[in-house]
Scaffold this motif. Structure first.
Motif, mmCIF file in Angstrom:
data_model
loop_
_atom_site.group_PDB
_atom_site.id
_atom_site.type_symbol
_atom_site.label_atom_id
_atom_site.label_comp_id
_atom_site.label_asym_id
_atom_site.label_seq_id
_atom_site.Cartn_x
_atom_site.Cartn_y
_atom_site.Cartn_z
ATOM 1 N N THR A 1 0.825 -1.212 0.000
ATOM 2 C CA THR A 1 0.000 0.000 0.000
ATOM 3 C C THR A 1 0.862 1.266 0.000
ATOM 4 O OG1 THR A 1 -0.258 -0.184 2.396
ATOM 5 C CG2 THR A 1 -1.965 -1.179 1.060
ATOM 6 N N TYR B 1 -0.820 -5.091 15.781
ATOM 7 C CA TYR B 1 -0.558 -3.728 15.304
ATOM 8 C C TYR B 1 0.625 -3.729 14.336
ATOM 9 C CZ TYR B 1 0.208 1.334 15.485
ATOM 10 O OH TYR B 1 0.368 2.667 15.151
ATOM 11 N N ALA C 1 -0.339 -5.310 11.024
ATOM 12 C CA ALA C 1 -1.174 -4.461 10.185
ATOM 13 C C ALA C 1 -0.409 -3.266 9.633
ATOM 14 C CB ALA C 1 -2.389 -3.986 10.979
ATOM 15 N N TYR C 2 0.459 -2.663 10.465
ATOM 16 C CA TYR C 2 1.020 -1.351 10.125
ATOM 17 C C TYR C 2 2.540 -1.321 10.050
ATOM 18 C CZ TYR C 2 -3.707 0.162 11.403
ATOM 19 O OH TYR C 2 -5.059 0.316 11.480
ATOM 20 N N ASN D 1 4.035 0.960 7.637
ATOM 21 C CA ASN D 1 4.077 2.378 8.012
ATOM 22 C C ASN D 1 5.311 2.604 8.871
ATOM 23 O OD1 ASN D 1 1.897 4.173 7.090
ATOM 24 N ND2 ASN D 1 0.577 2.571 7.923
ATOM 25 N N GLU E 1 -7.199 -5.247 9.886
ATOM 26 C CA GLU E 1 -8.037 -4.264 9.215
ATOM 27 C C GLU E 1 -7.200 -3.032 8.900
ATOM 28 O OE1 GLU E 1 -10.449 -2.277 7.256
ATOM 29 O OE2 GLU E 1 -11.321 -4.114 8.066
ATOM 30 N N ILE E 2 -7.099 -2.696 7.604
ATOM 31 C CA ILE E 2 -6.394 -1.479 7.215
ATOM 32 C C ILE E 2 -7.291 -0.586 6.356
ATOM 33 C CG2 ILE E 2 -4.102 -2.518 7.359
ATOM 34 C CD1 ILE E 2 -4.134 -2.830 4.335
ATOM 35 N N ASN F 1 -6.496 -3.506 15.598
ATOM 36 C CA ASN F 1 -5.577 -4.630 15.431
ATOM 37 C C ASN F 1 -4.821 -4.792 16.750
ATOM 38 O OD1 ASN F 1 -6.011 -5.078 12.453
ATOM 39 N ND2 ASN F 1 -5.308 -2.955 12.402
ATOM 40 N N SER G 1 -8.819 5.472 6.370
ATOM 41 C CA SER G 1 -8.374 4.079 6.474
ATOM 42 C C SER G 1 -7.360 3.957 7.624
ATOM 43 C CB SER G 1 -7.807 3.553 5.155
ATOM 44 O OG SER G 1 -6.560 4.136 4.863
ATOM 45 N N LEU G 2 -6.768 2.796 7.791
ATOM 46 C CA LEU G 2 -5.800 2.504 8.862
ATOM 47 C C LEU G 2 -6.375 2.885 10.232
ATOM 48 C CD1 LEU G 2 -2.573 3.896 7.143
ATOM 49 C CD2 LEU G 2 -3.791 1.776 6.720
ATOM 50 N N ARG H 1 -5.150 3.780 15.273
ATOM 51 C CA ARG H 1 -3.698 3.877 15.148
ATOM 52 C C ARG H 1 -3.000 3.958 16.505
ATOM 53 N NH1 ARG H 1 -3.550 8.107 9.947
ATOM 54 N NH2 ARG H 1 -5.075 6.925 8.717
ATOM 55 N N SER I 1 0.123 -10.677 7.589
ATOM 56 C CA SER I 1 0.954 -9.550 7.161
ATOM 57 C C SER I 1 1.901 -9.990 6.048
ATOM 58 C CB SER I 1 1.736 -9.003 8.366
ATOM 59 O OG SER I 1 2.464 -7.853 8.014
#
Length: 994
Positions: free
Chosen positions: A56, A161, A164-165, A168, A300-301, A308, A364-365, A368, A479
């Motif tokens: 993404t 977390y 999912a991220y 980032n 979920e993103i 998450n 989205s995301l 956080r 992931s």
């Protein structure tokens, strides 16, 4: 006599840490690395294959931004501004939002060909560091040094977390620093130690101010909890509150060099405005959220708000055990329970969700801030684990059965989320894999409680293997999606070759280039050429609005050249267009010609491309009506305001062909484009001859350009959005090439010719045919300063979009210079806060030194008094020894001496054992040190001479023996002095007996 030599003798250094002491931290760091390497091998991520961990926004944004930063560091360019994306943009804002992690400076050492790998393995490193800092926090917070802390730390570093991220990457520094910040806050409250808290929080704000907002909100809440849990009558609440406020502000000030420019830049973005929600609403139940702690729950993103929060299925066992732990106070349990409930409400209600995300709903995301919840939950779980051997067997068995029952019930209640597609969060394996791991952990707990020390190592190893397996399975499934590394870099070298060749041949100093079909909107940053597209949270909001008005694609945080026409290319100064082998081969026309080609890339030169600035009348600002939704109308308004009678975009008749398609019939060749209202279908297919082209995301309001057609014929436009039966409301246009040429000649009559430029400045000349206004295609930003002939002039925003300024008739030299708003204020803030922190450190050091000097002076006075007392005692002893006796020792006295000596030896044995256990205690001073301390070297000799000349000392012995009995428990100095006297007397007695 009581001398405390521990105050004047140097203390021994701390004992060296062994590998056993470091083992929890080694495991916490290397297990996540091992886990990710196994996943990378399985998914063939480079260098174990040709795949890449680009997902993404990492694919579309971060990789190009890292490449831009790499180029700037390699070339020594300023970080203030870049021309490579978005017509030019504030790179300091991009740096503060995406790139300010201190680790990113190592890009300077990274080859350009390995930037993707720098990002990929930087993510792995931050996973490992997160696990390490969490382990360190758990051990320090609970005063332990346990391998079990590493087990909980690993689940922090490999949590839901992170699954999912993790892509980032700019958020991960705050995740690494959060445990350090919490420990720093606890030290600030408990010990008045400020440095760890202030520096780590400042570093978090510097690394990513956005996630740091959530940390700061949490710190206020956690500080209140710490105040509630504070113990002791002397706890100074006002002082603690003052310290918290002061050092929190200092932390923010330390990051001012990036924080202040970022705050200023946000005023130009779509995030600059917000509307507080008027009503409260809930997204889902608390039970639904707790169920997301199961293994292999899909992350979920998107826009569905799910948090998450997976952090190991074992947490469902240990959190209940935390509340059953009698060693944890009731007040603490209630405080943490309220905190966890508050997080659940934050995840599930719209107003709290809005506040947590900086007074905006996340695009989205979701959730956080959920990594903070994970930290608290793991901290509670670790306390639930501590003292497990002392718990009743029925306690952990009851919890185990309760968790299994919860998972079985969840399978029934969450059945609506076990389907397929976007709504599928739970697989069949999620429930039964969770039960399997829970049962295994229950068995390990039972063995840990019931078996002896010989089982400790096998149980630890097995537990570590199970934890690694669970975390790796969850991370692998939820992931680490991949793309082809070669595919991502397929055209890079050829594009760079062609753009370099064009730059060498073209006499124009400054121009822009665009790919006809961009891989990302930040391709200019990735491939190092000035472009007109950008995708960034720091994108200028006024540009997104302007792009819509001229038929180009834009959204909340992006604008690009999808929908481009020869007219928009001309206005924005796009001189070259890049076509790859995936694009239809264009034909040469009066508006475009082939320039050069490589294996799979073609470069075309546009006939009309305006310079960076051009002269217009002062009235154009008011004359050009740019308010229509239809970009064709806005373009026609422009040419009419410049005195051109004909339309630039000639309107064509549209015939309805049922409810889902329309026809447009043309009679001549040319450039054709179509515009569908925002309320129409989001996806449309246009067919012409044997060619068909599909346009998606039409809610972004851009032209559907069909490029040049050699002849006229039927266009069929069809609703291709299967989810909508919306009737097509369409405008169709043909570009009038003669009017385009006339428009170009008018605007290019008095061009601003760039003579040189850098990343933050432009030098140019202009010969103005009349008084007027120079309009540039530089996005308006008050960081720009304009000087004409050496004099600073006022700058305005043309159509609220571009830098412009008035100029008089004649030839002028122009200089534009850029410094981000707020930079110098932020720099001053950072420097002042550094100086203040140094001053505070110096003052604390001086205060401590003064306290130590006063203590030393008091000790010296105490020692002097003790020496005087010792001297008086020795004089008494000397007088006693000089008294005549019968020269014999009675049996009772002799026995008393032997008994006393045995007591002393026994006490020495205990003392030796104590020092072996704690090497931090002071050494027992030697007899030589004692003699130096008393500064009486001749005293011993005189005492011996007196003892040798005396035959009768029974009275002296009685006094000495009585003193020894009283002082057996005194410090080591008195014991040694007493022993010395005994030895001397014993020698004399033996000699007299002989």
């Amino acid at each position: 006599m009581n001398l405390n030599f521990s105050k004047i003798m140097p203390q021994q250094a701390h004992s060296k840490r062994t590998w056993k002491d470091r083992l929890p931290y080694l495991l916490a760091f290397f297990i996540p690395v091992l886990s990710m390497i196994m996943i990378f091998i399985g998914k063939e991520i480079y260098p174990f294959g040709d795949r890449s961990f680009l997902r993404t926004d990492l694919y579309h944004q971060y990789a190009p931004f890292f490449q831009e930063l790499k180029d700037k560091l390699a070339n020594g360019e300023s970080l203030f501004y870049t021309w490579d994306i978005g017509l030019g943009t504030n790179f300091m804002a991009i740096f503060a939002y995406y790139l300010s992690s201190p680790l990113n400076w190592f890009l300077f050492l990274c080859p350009s060909s390995l930037v993707i790998e720098f990002i990929t393995y930087g993510i792995v490193l931050k996973m490992a560091l997160s696990s390490l800092t969490m382990t360190w926090y758990l051990n320090r917070h609970n005063h332990t040094n346990s391998i079990a802390a590493a087990f909980f730390g690993i689940f922090y570093g490999l949590s839901g977390y992170m699954a999912a991220y993790s892509w980032n990457i700019m958020w991960l520094d705050c995740m690494v620093l959060l445990p350090v910040i919490f420990l720093g806050l606890e030290r600030l409250i408990n010990d008045d130690k400020c440095y760890l808290y202030c520096i780590s929080l400042g570093l978090a704000i510097l690394s990513n101010y956005y996630i740091a907002i959530m940390i700061c909100i949490t710190l206020v809440i956690y500080f209140v909890i710490c105040m509630i849990l504070a113990k002791g009558k002397n706890f100074n609440y006002p002082k603690k509150i003052l310290n918290f406020g002061l050092f929190s502000l200092l932390a923010g000030g330390l990051a001012g060099v990036v924080l202040f420019p970022e705050i200023a830049a946000l005023s130009y973005t779509a995030s600059g405005n917000f509307s507080f929600p008027k009503d409260w609403s809930s997204y889902f139940s608390m039970y639904d959220m707790i169920a997301r702690h199961l293994v292999n729950v899909e992350v979920e993103i998107g826009l569905k708000h799910w948090p998450n929060i997976y952090c190991g299925i074992g947490i469902l066992l240990f959190v209940p055990l935390y509340f059953m732990n009698k060693k944890v106070s009731f007040k603490e349990k209630i405080s943490y329970l309220c905190l966890i409930i508050f997080f659940y409400l934050s995840f599930s209600t719209n107003v709290l969700n809005f506040i947590w995300h900086g007074f905006h709903y996340p695009n989205s995301l979701p959730c956080r801030q959920s990594f903070i919840y994970i930290l608290f939950l793991l901290a509670m779980g670790y306390k639930g684990f501590l003292g497990l051997k002392d718990r009743p067997k029925k306690q952990y068995l009851g919890v185990l059965l309760g968790v299994v029952a919860f998972i079985i019930l969840t399978e029934k209640l969450e059945a609506s989320y076990t389907g397929t597609g976007d709504e599928q969060y739970y697989l069949f394996s999620s429930f039964y894999l969770s039960i399997l791991f829970v049962v295994i952990y229950g068995i390990l707990i039972h063995l840990y409680r019931s078996k002896g020390k010989n089982w400790r190592m096998p149980i630890t190893v097995v537990t570590l293997i199970i934890i690694t397996a669970e975390a790796t399975i969850n991370m692998s499934y939820t992931s680490v999606t991949t793309v082809g590394r070669t595919t991502y870099k397929e055209y890079d070298s050829n594009v760079r070759t062609l753009t370099a060749a064009a730059a060498a041949d073209d006499d124009t100093v400054f121009y822009r280039t665009e790919k006809v079909n961009n891989r990302t909107k930040n391709d200019g940053a990735w491939l190092d050429y000035p472009s007109a597209s950008i995708f960034s949270s720091t994108a200028y909001a006024h540009l997104t609005s302007f792009y819509k008005k001229i038929g180009l694609e834009s959204s909340t945080n992006a604008y690009g050249t999808a929908g481009s026409t020869p007219a928009s290319n001309m206005l924005l100064g796009i001189r070259y267009s890049i076509y790859t082998d995936n694009d239809p081969k264009p034909e040469d026309t009066l508006l475009r010609s082939f320039y050069q080609s490589t294996d799979n890339v073609d470069l075309y030169k546009n006939t009309y491309a305006l310079p960076l600035g051009f002269l217009v009348s002062n009235s154009l600002e008011a004359d050009w009506d740019l308010t229509a939704d239809d970009p064709g109308i806005n373009w026609n308004n422009l040419v009419h305001s410049l005195g051109i009678a004909d339309d630039l975009f000639v309107s064509l008749d549209v015939t309805n062909n049922g409810t889902t398609s329309v026809n447009v019939t043309t009679t001549e060749g040319g450039y054709y484009c179509f515009y569908s209202a925002k309320s129409g279908p989001s996806k449309i297919r246009i067919s012409h001859h044997n060619t068909s082209k599909t346009f998606d995301n039409l809610s972004r309001s851009f032209f559907m350009s069909f490029d040049y057609q050699t002849d006229g014929s039927l266009f069929t436009i069809t609703n291709d959005d299967s989810s909508s039966s919306t009737i097509i409301n369409l405008s169709a246009y043909r570009l009038n090439e003669d009017v385009l040429k006339e428009l170009y000649e008018i605007l290019d009559e008095s061009p601003m010719e760039v003579t040189s430029y850098t990343s933050t400045s432009v030098d140019a000349t202009i010969t103005a045919s009349t008084d007027g206004r120079v309009v540039t295609t530089i996005p308006y930003d008050t960081g720009w300063t304009v000087t004409v002939d050496g004099n600073t002039v006022d700058m305005t925003a043309f159509k609220d979009t571009f830098v412009s300024f008035e100029i008089s008739e004649g030839t002028h030299t122009i200089h534009l210079d850029y410094t981000p708003d707020g930079f110098y204020l932020g720099l001053a803030s950072t420097l002042i806060c550094i100086i203040l922190l140094i001053m505070i450190a110096a003052l604390i050091h001086l205060w401590k030194k003064n306290q130590a000097d006063e203590a030393s002076l008091n000790d010296q006075e105490e020692i002097s008094a003790s020496q005087a007392t010792a001297l008086a005692d020795s004089e008494d002893l000397e007088n006693d020894l000089s008294e005549p006796t019968d020269g014999t020792l009675d049996d009772e006295t002799d026995n008393e001496i032997e008994t006393d000596d045995s007591v002393i030896v026994e006490d020495d044995d205990l003392s030796d054992e104590f020092f072996e256990e704690d090497s931090n205690e002071p050494e027992k001073p030697s007899e030589e040190e004692l003699s130096e301390e008393f500064s009486n070297k001749d005293f011993s000799k005189e005492l011996s001479d007196e003892m040798l000349s005396n035959k009768n000392f029974s009275k002296t012995d009685e006094k000495r023996d009585s003193s020894a009995k009283k002082n057996v428990s005194l410090d080591s100095i008195e014991l040694d002095l007493t022993r010395s006297r005994h030895n001397s007397l014993s020698k004399k007695t033996n000699k007299d007996s002989q």
